[in-house]
Design a protein around this motif. Sequence first.
Motif, PDB file in Angstrom:
ATOM      1  N   ALA A 599       0.854  -1.196   0.000  1.00 57.28           N
ATOM      2  CA  ALA A 599       0.000   0.000   0.000  1.00 57.28           C
ATOM      3  C   ALA A 599       0.886   1.241   0.000  1.00 57.28           C
ATOM      4  N   ILE A 600       0.411   2.290  -0.602  1.00 61.94           N
ATOM      5  CA  ILE A 600       1.147   3.556  -0.595  1.00 61.94           C
ATOM      6  C   ILE A 600       0.655   4.394   0.581  1.00 61.94           C
ATOM      7  N   ALA A 601       1.590   4.855   1.386  1.00 58.92           N
ATOM      8  CA  ALA A 601       1.258   5.689   2.547  1.00 58.92           C
ATOM      9  C   ALA A 601       2.293   6.799   2.635  1.00 58.92           C
ATOM     10  N   HIS A 602       2.035   7.891   1.936  1.00 64.54           N
ATOM     11  CA  HIS A 602       2.966   9.012   1.944  1.00 64.54           C
ATOM     12  C   HIS A 602       3.103   9.584   3.356  1.00 64.54           C
ATOM     13  N   ASN A 603       4.272  10.112   3.625  1.00 63.62           N
ATOM     14  CA  ASN A 603       4.504  10.749   4.919  1.00 63.62           C
ATOM     15  C   ASN A 603       3.726  12.058   5.022  1.00 63.62           C
ATOM     16  N   LEU A 604       3.246  12.330   6.227  1.00 63.84           N
ATOM     17  CA  LEU A 604       2.509  13.573   6.468  1.00 63.84           C
ATOM     18  C   LEU A 604       3.436  14.646   7.010  1.00 63.84           C
ATOM     19  N   ASN A 605       3.083  15.870   6.715  1.00 66.57           N
ATOM     20  CA  ASN A 605       3.850  17.016   7.210  1.00 66.57           C
ATOM     21  C   ASN A 605       3.093  17.714   8.335  1.00 66.57           C
ATOM     22  N   ASN A 606       3.833  18.120   9.333  1.00 64.38           N
ATOM     23  CA  ASN A 606       3.260  18.897  10.422  1.00 64.38           C
ATOM     24  C   ASN A 606       3.399  20.376  10.056  1.00 64.38           C
ATOM     25  N   ILE A 607       2.467  20.857   9.250  1.00 62.83           N
ATOM     26  CA  ILE A 607       2.616  22.149   8.578  1.00 62.83           C
ATOM     27  C   ILE A 607       2.740  23.303   9.572  1.00 62.83           C
ATOM     28  N   ASP A 608       1.797  23.403  10.489  1.00 65.37           N
ATOM     29  CA  ASP A 608       1.826  24.516  11.441  1.00 65.37           C
ATOM     30  C   ASP A 608       3.072  24.459  12.320  1.00 65.37           C
ATOM     31  N   PHE A 609       3.440  23.256  12.709  1.00 67.62           N
ATOM     32  CA  PHE A 609       4.630  23.087  13.544  1.00 67.62           C
ATOM     33  C   PHE A 609       5.866  23.611  12.816  1.00 67.62           C
ATOM     34  N   ILE A 610       6.020  23.250  11.539  1.00 69.93           N
ATOM     35  CA  ILE A 610       7.190  23.673  10.758  1.00 69.93           C
ATOM     36  C   ILE A 610       7.229  25.196  10.647  1.00 69.93           C
ATOM     37  N   ARG A 611       6.110  25.796  10.321  1.00 76.20           N
ATOM     38  CA  ARG A 611       6.074  27.252  10.147  1.00 76.20           C
ATOM     39  C   ARG A 611       6.308  27.985  11.461  1.00 76.20           C
ATOM     40  N   ASN A 612       5.724  27.469  12.531  1.00 74.39           N
ATOM     41  CA  ASN A 612       5.917  28.110  13.836  1.00 74.39           C
ATOM     42  C   ASN A 612       7.360  27.990  14.320  1.00 74.39           C
ATOM     43  N   ARG A 613       7.944  26.826  14.107  1.00 74.72           N
ATOM     44  CA  ARG A 613       9.334  26.626  14.538  1.00 74.72           C
ATOM     45  C   ARG A 613      10.300  27.452  13.702  1.00 74.72           C
ATOM     46  N   ALA A 614       9.960  27.650  12.436  1.00 76.96           N
ATOM     47  CA  ALA A 614      10.822  28.459  11.569  1.00 76.96           C
ATOM     48  C   ALA A 614      10.847  29.908  12.013  1.00 76.96           C
ATOM     49  N   ALA A 615       9.790  30.361  12.666  1.00 76.22           N
ATOM     50  CA  ALA A 615       9.703  31.754  13.125  1.00 76.22           C
ATOM     51  C   ALA A 615      10.445  31.988  14.437  1.00 76.22           C
ATOM     52  N   GLU A 616      10.910  30.916  15.074  1.00 70.77           N
ATOM     53  CA  GLU A 616      11.623  31.050  16.341  1.00 70.77           C
ATOM     54  C   GLU A 616      13.068  31.493  16.096  1.00 70.77           C
ATOM     55  N   ALA A 715      14.628  28.564   6.836  1.00 69.52           N
ATOM     56  CA  ALA A 715      13.797  29.711   6.448  1.00 69.52           C
ATOM     57  C   ALA A 715      14.618  30.866   5.892  1.00 69.52           C
ATOM     58  N   LYS A 716      15.909  30.954   6.254  1.00 74.90           N
ATOM     59  CA  LYS A 716      16.764  32.060   5.803  1.00 74.90           C
ATOM     60  C   LYS A 716      17.556  31.721   4.550  1.00 74.90           C
ATOM     61  N   CYS A 717      17.463  30.487   4.081  1.00 73.44           N
ATOM     62  CA  CYS A 717      18.228  30.080   2.901  1.00 73.44           C
ATOM     63  C   CYS A 717      17.412  30.303   1.626  1.00 73.44           C
ATOM     64  N   GLU A 718      18.118  30.453   0.519  1.00 80.72           N
ATOM     65  CA  GLU A 718      17.443  30.747  -0.747  1.00 80.72           C
ATOM     66  C   GLU A 718      16.991  29.492  -1.486  1.00 80.72           C
ATOM     67  N   ALA A 719      17.607  28.343  -1.195  1.00 82.14           N
ATOM     68  CA  ALA A 719      17.215  27.116  -1.905  1.00 82.14           C
ATOM     69  C   ALA A 719      17.678  25.904  -1.116  1.00 82.14           C
ATOM     70  N   ILE A 738       7.233  23.824   2.117  1.00 82.75           N
ATOM     71  CA  ILE A 738       6.255  24.438   3.020  1.00 82.75           C
ATOM     72  C   ILE A 738       6.714  25.836   3.431  1.00 82.75           C
ATOM     73  N   LEU A 739       8.031  26.018   3.550  1.00 81.83           N
ATOM     74  CA  LEU A 739       8.584  27.327   3.906  1.00 81.83           C
ATOM     75  C   LEU A 739       8.873  28.190   2.670  1.00 81.83           C
ATOM     76  N   GLY A 740       8.390  27.732   1.509  1.00 80.80           N
ATOM     77  CA  GLY A 740       8.513  28.542   0.299  1.00 80.80           C
ATOM     78  C   GLY A 740       9.884  28.524  -0.335  1.00 80.80           C
ATOM     79  N   LYS A 741      10.680  27.495  -0.068  1.00 75.50           N
ATOM     80  CA  LYS A 741      12.029  27.424  -0.619  1.00 75.50           C
ATOM     81  C   LYS A 741      12.053  26.506  -1.840  1.00 75.50           C
TER      82      LYS A 741
END
Length: 807
Positions: A599-616, A715-719, A738-741
């Motif tokens: 069966a295919i079971a793609h990994n899930l992303n913790n979207i809010d967690f990633i964005r909130n942690r990136a802002a720290e 979050a501070k890197c260009e790619a 998710i962080l727009g990179k």
Amino acid sequence: MNPFKKLIEKYRRMPKLAKYRYTAYYEKLPVSDNLILIECFNGDGITGNPYWLLKAICEDERLKQFRIYVAANPKYYASVCRTLAAQGFTQAVAVAKYDFLYLKLLASAKYLITDVSLPIFFIKKPGQILLNTWHGTPLKGLGRSIRDNPHTIGNVQRIFLMSDYLLYPNRFTFDRMREDYMIAPFFKGTYVISGYPRNDILFDREAAASVREKLGLQGKRIVVYMPTYRDCADNEEKTYHDRMLQGALNAIEYSARDDSIVIAKLHHLATGRIDFSGYTKIIPFPAEYETYEVLAAADCLITDYSSVMFDFADTGRKIVLYAYDSQHYQNTRSMYFPIEDLPFPIVTQPDALAREISSVSYQPYGDIMKEFTGYDCPDSSRKLVELLFFGKPSKGMELIDGSVFHNGHPNILIYAGTLIKNGITTALMGILQNTDTAKYNYLLTFYQKLVGETKEVLNRLGKDVGYLGMPEGKPITYYEAICQYLYFHCKMDLDFTRNAVRKISERDALRCFCGIDFRAAIHYTGYEKNVIHLFNAMNTRKIIYVHNDMLRETSSKGNIHRLSIMTAYRQFDKIAAVRESMRSEISGYISADSVDRIAIAHNLNNIDFIRNRAAEPLVFDDDTWCNLPSDRVKEILALPDAVRFIDIARFSPEKGLDRLVDAFVRFNREHPETYLFIVGGYGSAFEALRNQIEESGCDHIILIKSITNPYPILAKCEAFILSSRYEGLPMTIMEALILGKPVVSTDIPGPSEFLRESGCGLLVEDSTEGVLDGLNACYDGRLHSLKPFNAQAFNHRALEEFYALIN
């Protein structure tokens, strides 16, 4: 004793060999109805609830046919023998822990009584009755609330789950223990809320007067000092606590009234470090008395965070808390409520303590302590005897069927691995953050010894996700140990080795999971061989995740057992691949008629967690290593005209970080305003990579090992540059998106499949030249046409795939 006999005695009591002997007894011995085994504080004496329950049993004429054994660690064996003799407990006999007789009793005694736990290899047999009395109302955090060691509670949890009766002295303790040991959805026995046996004597004025007389302390003002033991991390901390303890005793000796006597009850590991010989008003606790006999005679109690304060409140006498380290204790161990909420004076300095005990007047605690003392009474021991041996509940005793707290939701077991800082752990957290925990009872499991360095992950779990650590010590016979070695190490896949491994695993599943009914058992890491066989032996839906190309992994990793992996692929109900192209890889390992189990079971992303942690703000952990100071790293991240690239990956050869360094060194010569960040958690290639960077002479490569939150850097890197030689589907790609990179990846299965389908990244040749081309493409602005990543839609699809696995 002659040397040969001494050697035999040592062999009889060796803990490391006990599990082999116990297993043989477990398999062969029937349960004996007239045997009782009592174990107090893991064998470190006989005191507290087990002592007073033993006393009640010995005094009950209806129970004279029972043979009673009290477990004692060899170090305390003589002391336990003296206690039993001094108290006239002729019906009871001390037995050395891990001795042959002890192991036989553990496997065959009908009644087992403990106030903590039992050996890690113990499994309760049908017909055995297990009572756990625990040992006090907690102020300090227990179970998952032990912040500094949340992973070490597995054996206590096991014993709770196996118990027929769990005794709690009040509703507060009942709620805390049930929740923080995470047993509520699974416990099948009976909760007993009733007074503690050890508190009976606190209501007995005649007994108190008798103790005073025997101690020669008539007319004295008796103060008992019982500090909590501190399990110090280092000698400096131990010295600090010793100094504070000694300072308190010195101040008391100097300032106490002449008619006062202080009896100090220190932990046995601390007693030897304190010299009592120079004191006239302070004496060590008399060894011939049980703790609560002396407490009953006391006019005042000094303690700090010990549960003894809640018991002594039954007397209405003064309690003083010498809590000189309360803030530190709260930060490391945690407390259920502020110590200031208690109706007792709190002091932090020795002189203040000495002044406080100068007055030991009666304290009317009233309703303030009723929550903790409401069930205590003079005959709690008798009530417990009636329940345990005759099945008769008594007035004032509250019995609650454990199934009352079962919510009816399916139980899902997930093996979480070592919880190290890698993509698999991140992906698992993504599942737990996105799935509906109101519809399922999720229980993570892991080997306790393997998560000591990563235990902080457990502190970050939500309260709606439980865990049950597996302690070492699976029960096994000598014959089975040989078979297991032949199977795992010699790769002998024969009927007798397979049958032995199956038998071991069936038994260990009972030991670890105590008969919990699971809808599904998920081997999430997909590697650990023992867990494969453990889950395979369970009567549940079995699922194994595949995060990478196993054929290539087995050649590059020494910890993968191919026979076990093949067993899972051929016998588990579902094989969960994290990307579509893995179907063909896995199909080569299994028969054609089993392909539908993939069966295919793609990994899930913790979207809010990633964005909130990136802002720290960027913070290095205590174990973070970097080739630049953290301040310099922050300066680079803040440079307005710099171009920064990043790869976050395990330090392993397959990640291709060596060719990323080679490509960037060449690229940086042409573009000196550029920087490369390489962030990883662990891996065998770290030292080689560090040397490669140093020898390159390029000071624009920042190498970081082990950082809990890399997202502020990302979050501070260009790619994001993925230079891997082969991959599953790395979470880091999606985290960057998710962080727009923008993402550049080598054209390999997994990343290429995802990036082609989504249009979110650039694929380059699987080589150093390809990586260099990707760096140039980023710098030249060729990535602006890439599509944005719809993380919410991806997660929705991945969550439906996960639900399909477990339902």
